[in-house]
Scaffold this motif. Structure first.
Motif, PDB file in Angstrom:
ATOM      1  N   VAL A 124       0.864  -1.175   0.000  1.00 29.98           N
ATOM      2  CA  VAL A 124       0.000   0.000   0.000  1.00 29.98           C
ATOM      3  C   VAL A 124       0.903   1.227   0.000  1.00 29.98           C
ATOM      4  N   LEU A 125       0.297   2.417  -0.138  1.00 31.72           N
ATOM      5  CA  LEU A 125       1.084   3.643  -0.215  1.00 31.72           C
ATOM      6  C   LEU A 125       0.908   4.499   1.028  1.00 31.72           C
TER       7      LEU A 125
ATOM      8  N   TYR B 230      -4.732   4.961   3.108  1.00 35.64           N
ATOM      9  CA  TYR B 230      -6.170   4.942   2.826  1.00 35.64           C
ATOM     10  C   TYR B 230      -6.537   3.693   2.035  1.00 35.64           C
ATOM     11  N   THR B 231      -7.754   3.190   2.289  1.00 36.18           N
ATOM     12  CA  THR B 231      -8.191   1.994   1.571  1.00 36.18           C
ATOM     13  C   THR B 231      -9.691   1.791   1.772  1.00 36.18           C
TER      14      THR B 231
ATOM     15  N   ARG C  60     -11.190  14.965   3.339  1.00 34.66           N
ATOM     16  CA  ARG C  60     -10.244  15.924   2.789  1.00 34.66           C
ATOM     17  C   ARG C  60      -9.275  15.246   1.811  1.00 34.66           C
ATOM     18  N   TYR C  61      -8.771  14.083   2.202  1.00 35.02           N
ATOM     19  CA  TYR C  61      -7.852  13.394   1.303  1.00 35.02           C
ATOM     20  C   TYR C  61      -8.578  12.886   0.055  1.00 35.02           C
ATOM     21  N   PHE C  62      -9.785  12.341   0.228  1.00 32.79           N
ATOM     22  CA  PHE C  62     -10.528  11.808  -0.913  1.00 32.79           C
ATOM     23  C   PHE C  62     -10.749  12.890  -1.966  1.00 32.79           C
TER      24      PHE C  62
ATOM     25  N   TRP D  23     -15.006   3.765   2.545  1.00 28.36           N
ATOM     26  CA  TRP D  23     -13.631   4.076   2.162  1.00 28.36           C
ATOM     27  C   TRP D  23     -13.074   5.167   3.062  1.00 28.36           C
ATOM     28  N   GLY D  24     -11.806   5.033   3.458  1.00 29.79           N
ATOM     29  CA  GLY D  24     -11.229   6.073   4.304  1.00 29.79           C
ATOM     30  C   GLY D  24      -9.821   5.739   4.753  1.00 29.79           C
ATOM     31  N   GLY D  25      -9.356   6.497   5.728  1.00 32.13           N
ATOM     32  CA  GLY D  25      -7.964   6.403   6.144  1.00 32.13           C
ATOM     33  C   GLY D  25      -7.750   5.661   7.445  1.00 32.13           C
TER      34      GLY D  25
END
Length: 217
Positions: free
Chosen positions: A67-68, A80-81, A126-128, A176-178
Motif C-alpha cells: 500500500v502507499l 487509505y483503503t 479531505r484526502y478523498f 472508504w477512508g484512512g
C-alpha cells in the motif's frame, strides 16, 4: 522456466553503504524516518512511499500487500483503503499490524509494528477530495477484494459513474477512508559489508519517550 536451486543459493549482493549508529540517529524515530524518507526521495527511488502492510485474520493467518504511505507525523503513519477489503476486515478484528519500507538503492529498510485505528471522517473526506477524479471513481465502484465475474462489468460501472458525476463532486463513499498506524516499535536497517548490517530499534517506553537499542544482524 524454474530457476535452479543452486542459482538462488548463490544469489548474493554485497552491501557497501554508510553506517548507522545509536549516536548518530535522532532521538525521535519519526524525525529519523523523515530524514531517511527525504533521502529516499532525493535518490529518485520509484514510489518511496510504497510499504508492505501485514495484517492477521481472526484465525491467525497472516497476509501482506503493498500500500502507499500518504502521511506521517508524531501520531503515526497514514494510508487509505476500502474498509470492506480483506485488510480492512482483518484490521477491524485485530488492530495489530506491521509495515515495512524497502529502499534497495540505499540498502535500507524500515520496519514498524503498532496498532491501527481509523482516521477521522474529516481527514478521510479531505484526502478523498484531493485525489484525481479517476481515482475517486475507482474507489467508488470497486468492491475491493470481492469476487467479480469479469473485468468488463467493472469497466462498465466505471464508465457509468464517469457520466453520472461529470462536472459534479464525487462524495467519499462510507466504506472508504484512512487509517493511522500508531507505532510501538520502529527498526532502521542499514545494509553493511559481510552481512554485518546495522539495526537500530526504537521501542516505545511511555507516551512521550523511546528506548533505543542495537540488534545483531
Amino acid at each position: 522456466m524454474a530457476v535452479k536451486k543452486e542459482t538462488l543459493e548463490n544469489l548474493r549482493q554485497e552491501y557497501i553503504s554508510e553506517k548507522l549508529s545509536k549516536r548518530d540517529v535522532d532521538k525521535d524515530p519519526i524525525k529519523q524516518f523523515g530524514k531517511w524518507f527525504k533521502e529516499a526521495m532525493d535518490a529518485g527511488i520509484h514510489e518511496p512511499n510504497a510499504m508492505t502492510l501485514a495484517t492477521t485474520s481472526i484465525d491467525r493467518k497472516p497476509s501482506a500487500r503493498i500500500v502507499l504511505l500518504k502521511g506521517y507525523e508524531e501520531r503515526g503513519f497514514m494510508f487509505y483503503t476500502n474498509y470492506l477489503s480483506a485488510k480492512g476486515k482483518e484490521m477491524s478484528k485485530n488492530p495489530v499490524v506491521a509495515i515495512v519500507f524497502h529502499w534497495a538503492e540505499l540498502a535500507r529498510q524500515v520496519r514498524i509494528e503498532g496498532t491501527v485505528e481509523k482516521l477521522s471522517k474529516e481527514e478521510s473526506d479531505r484526502y478523498f477530495q484531493s485525489r484525481p477524479k479517476q481515482s475517486q471513481i475507482g474507489a467508488l465502484i470497486s468492491p475491493q477484494s470481492q469476487v467479480i465475474e469479469d473485468r468488463e462489468d467493472l469497466e462498465k460501472d466505471w464508465k457509468e459513474a464517469e457520466i453520472r458525476y461529470e462536472n459534479k463532486t464525487i462524495p467519499k463513499p462510507a466504506f472508504w477512508g484512512g487509517y493511522l498506524i500508531k507505532p510501538q516499535v520502529i527498526e532502521f536497517w542499514q545494509g553493511r559489508p559481510s552481512r554485518l548490517h546495522d539495526r537500530i530499534v526504537y521501542k516505545k517506553a511511555d507516551k512521550t519517550s523511546w528506548k533505543i537499542v542495537r540488534l545483531a544482524p
